[in-house]
Design a protein around this motif. Structure first.
Motif, PDB file in Angstrom:
ATOM      1  N   ARG A   7       0.824  -1.216   0.000  1.00 22.25           N
ATOM      2  CA  ARG A   7       0.000   0.000   0.000  1.00 22.25           C
ATOM      3  C   ARG A   7       0.859   1.268   0.000  1.00 22.25           C
ATOM      4  O   ARG A   7       0.321   2.377  -0.013  1.00 22.25           O
ATOM      5  CB  ARG A   7      -0.905   0.020   1.237  1.00 22.25           C
ATOM      6  N   LEU A   8       2.184   1.101   0.023  1.00 23.67           N
ATOM      7  CA  LEU A   8       3.067   2.260   0.162  1.00 23.67           C
ATOM      8  C   LEU A   8       2.994   3.200  -1.037  1.00 23.67           C
ATOM      9  O   LEU A   8       2.953   4.422  -0.869  1.00 23.67           O
ATOM     10  CB  LEU A   8       4.510   1.801   0.382  1.00 23.67           C
ATOM     11  N   LEU A   9       2.995   2.654  -2.249  1.00 22.34           N
ATOM     12  CA  LEU A   9       2.970   3.501  -3.444  1.00 22.34           C
ATOM     13  C   LEU A   9       1.760   4.420  -3.435  1.00 22.34           C
ATOM     14  O   LEU A   9       1.873   5.624  -3.732  1.00 22.34           O
ATOM     15  CB  LEU A   9       2.975   2.628  -4.705  1.00 22.34           C
ATOM     16  N   GLU A  10       0.619   3.877  -3.081  1.00 21.47           N
ATOM     17  CA  GLU A  10      -0.611   4.682  -2.984  1.00 21.47           C
ATOM     18  C   GLU A  10      -0.452   5.773  -1.936  1.00 21.47           C
ATOM     19  O   GLU A  10      -0.867   6.916  -2.136  1.00 21.47           O
ATOM     20  CB  GLU A  10      -1.773   3.762  -2.631  1.00 21.47           C
ATOM     21  N   GLN A  11       0.201   5.431  -0.814  1.00 19.21           N
ATOM     22  CA  GLN A  11       0.350   6.388   0.285  1.00 19.21           C
ATOM     23  C   GLN A  11       1.287   7.540  -0.074  1.00 19.21           C
ATOM     24  O   GLN A  11       0.974   8.704   0.168  1.00 19.21           O
ATOM     25  CB  GLN A  11       0.855   5.641   1.531  1.00 19.21           C
ATOM     26  N   LYS A  14      -0.057  10.278  -2.175  1.00 17.97           N
ATOM     27  CA  LYS A  14      -1.006  11.178  -1.514  1.00 17.97           C
ATOM     28  C   LYS A  14      -0.288  12.157  -0.591  1.00 17.97           C
ATOM     29  O   LYS A  14      -0.600  13.343  -0.550  1.00 17.97           O
ATOM     30  CB  LYS A  14      -2.030  10.365  -0.696  1.00 17.97           C
ATOM     31  N   GLN A  15       0.666  11.628   0.179  1.00 17.00           N
ATOM     32  CA  GLN A  15       1.350  12.446   1.183  1.00 17.00           C
ATOM     33  C   GLN A  15       2.719  11.850   1.476  1.00 17.00           C
ATOM     34  O   GLN A  15       2.853  10.643   1.642  1.00 17.00           O
ATOM     35  CB  GLN A  15       0.531  12.501   2.479  1.00 17.00           C
ATOM     36  N   LEU A  16       3.736  12.706   1.548  1.00 20.79           N
ATOM     37  CA  LEU A  16       5.086  12.251   1.862  1.00 20.79           C
ATOM     38  C   LEU A  16       5.371  12.538   3.326  1.00 20.79           C
ATOM     39  O   LEU A  16       5.362  13.694   3.759  1.00 20.79           O
ATOM     40  CB  LEU A  16       6.112  12.967   0.972  1.00 20.79           C
ATOM     41  N   ILE A  37       9.697   5.443  -2.273  1.00 19.55           N
ATOM     42  CA  ILE A  37       9.949   6.647  -1.470  1.00 19.55           C
ATOM     43  C   ILE A  37      10.881   7.599  -2.219  1.00 19.55           C
ATOM     44  O   ILE A  37      10.650   8.808  -2.281  1.00 19.55           O
ATOM     45  CB  ILE A  37      10.527   6.271  -0.095  1.00 19.55           C
ATOM     46  N   GLN A  38      11.944   7.050  -2.805  1.00 15.29           N
ATOM     47  CA  GLN A  38      12.912   7.877  -3.540  1.00 15.29           C
ATOM     48  C   GLN A  38      12.250   8.608  -4.706  1.00 15.29           C
ATOM     49  O   GLN A  38      12.488   9.801  -4.928  1.00 15.29           O
ATOM     50  CB  GLN A  38      14.055   7.004  -4.050  1.00 15.29           C
ATOM     51  N   LEU A 108      14.407  13.992   4.686  1.00 17.72           N
ATOM     52  CA  LEU A 108      13.495  12.851   4.752  1.00 17.72           C
ATOM     53  C   LEU A 108      14.314  11.657   5.244  1.00 17.72           C
ATOM     54  O   LEU A 108      15.303  11.269   4.614  1.00 17.72           O
ATOM     55  CB  LEU A 108      12.886  12.563   3.385  1.00 17.72           C
ATOM     56  N   LEU A 109      13.925  11.093   6.360  1.00 18.79           N
ATOM     57  CA  LEU A 109      14.666   9.992   6.976  1.00 18.79           C
ATOM     58  C   LEU A 109      14.007   8.662   6.654  1.00 18.79           C
ATOM     59  O   LEU A 109      12.791   8.498   6.835  1.00 18.79           O
ATOM     60  CB  LEU A 109      14.736  10.175   8.489  1.00 18.79           C
ATOM     61  N   VAL A 110      14.817   7.701   6.186  1.00 18.68           N
ATOM     62  CA  VAL A 110      14.342   6.345   5.923  1.00 18.68           C
ATOM     63  C   VAL A 110      15.201   5.395   6.742  1.00 18.68           C
ATOM     64  O   VAL A 110      16.428   5.343   6.578  1.00 18.68           O
ATOM     65  CB  VAL A 110      14.442   5.982   4.426  1.00 18.68           C
TER      66      VAL A 110
END
Length: 337
Positions: A7-11, A14-16, A37-38, A108-110
């Protein structure tokens, strides 16, 4: 916020979020999550990426220097921290807490790590980073979730498998999602109409499933005899050492025996808490504890002792048949003695 990797791509579209925590044991999901994310971050001006592998001798000043850079003088930055497989010790936890206070809109921290323990979920550093961030579950889908995972992947490639094809794809690729991805891409090229059935799969693909001793243990606990035997046959064909399987099942049987003894005076919920059984694993242990008795487990341990003696003393005689026997006995409904 907690989501599954699929579901991450959809998220991110919408919002980072300012922080992403990628934890799990599935290389494909970890890789795809990082890439998603990148890509989303790049579209919002995060043009620099710094990647650090954390260990006991790591110089945290490298991370702090990056986090203090502001967009007025440099590009917005992604900082990726790969945690050690051994987990987060007190020293690393202290640094992560300090880093959480330094984060700002130009960073942005991963954070990437293996499967989380309950203690880590409750740790101060994890709560500090996840409060305004997104925790992404990158665990390998189990056999119950895998068909839905397969179906979602097919949908993304405009493939239309029937229910039998979905089940076969799940069985053939369990524990090997990289192979599943390759197989689906191949099928999309072979069949432009997207229709998938058993005949097309058998003509085009071969098995790519990858099992471990833990898949076998889960099948034994659940009492799934056919699945346990299928996993054992593949492990045997792959040359997995008998001693590894014997030690793994020995640990489980000893724990089941202790749990059954405790259940004579305590409710099962307290037994689960005492032995720190994860919620996701409790249905498996509940099935085993309901099916087996103290006498049954002791019999299985005696059979396991015979297997160990045979393995160590009779080099010209295979002990695999006895292990198959143990596997069958553990799965069958038994009379409580």
């Amino acid at each position: 916020m907690r989501i599954f990797a699929d579901r991450l791509l959809e998220q991110v579209n919408k919002q980072l979020h300012p922080t992403y925590l990628l934890f799990g044991n599935e290389p494909l999901l970890l890789q795809e999550s990082r890439q998603a994310i990148q890509k989303a971050a790049l579209s919002q001006g995060f043009e620099e990426r710094h990647r650090f592998a954390i260990d006991s001798s790591f110089d945290w000043n490298l991370v702090y220097d990056c986090s203090q850079a502001m967009s007025l003088f440099s590009a917005r930055q992604i900082i990726e921290l790969e945690l050690p497989e051994s987990g987060v010790n007190a020293a690393i936890a202290k640094e992560l807490l300090a880093l959480a206070d330094m984060l700002h809109q130009d960073v942005l921290l991963v954070v990437i790590g293996t499967k989380l323990t309950k203690a880590q979920e409750n740790a101060k550093w994890f709560k500090a980073l996840s409060t305004n961030g997104c925790w992404v579950n990158c665990l390998t889908p189990d056999i119950q979730r895998l068909p839905q995972f397969v179906q979602a992947r097919c949908r993304a490639l405009n493939l239309k498998p029937d229910p039998e094809a979905i089940q076969m794809l799940a069985q053939w690729h369990e524990g090997n999602l990289f192979a599943l991805t390759q197989s689906l891409e191949k099928l999309a090229l072979l069949y432009p109409d997207g229709q998938l059935n058993l005949i097309r799969l058998e003509e085009s693909l071969s098995r790519h499933n990858h099992f471990t001793a833990f898949h076998w243990i889960d099948a034994l606990l659940a009492g799934k005899a056919n699945r346990a035997q299928r996993i054992m046959r593949q492990l045997e064909a792959e040359g997995v050492e008998m001693v590894i399987l014997a030690r793994t099942i020995q640990k489980e049987l000893q724990q089941l025996l202790a749990m059954l003894q405790m259940m004579q005076t305590e409710p099962i919920s307290r037994v689960f808490e005492s032995y720190r059984i994860w919620q996701s694993k409790r249905p498996l242990y509940s099935a085993a504890l309901t099916r087996l008795s103290i006498a049954n487990v002791k019999t299985l341990l005696q059979l396991l002792a015979k297997i160990e003696i045979l393995t160590k003393t009779q080099y010209d005689q295979s002990s695999w048949p006895l292990l198959h026997q143990l596997s069958t006995q553990m799965c069958l409904p038994q009379v409580k003695l």
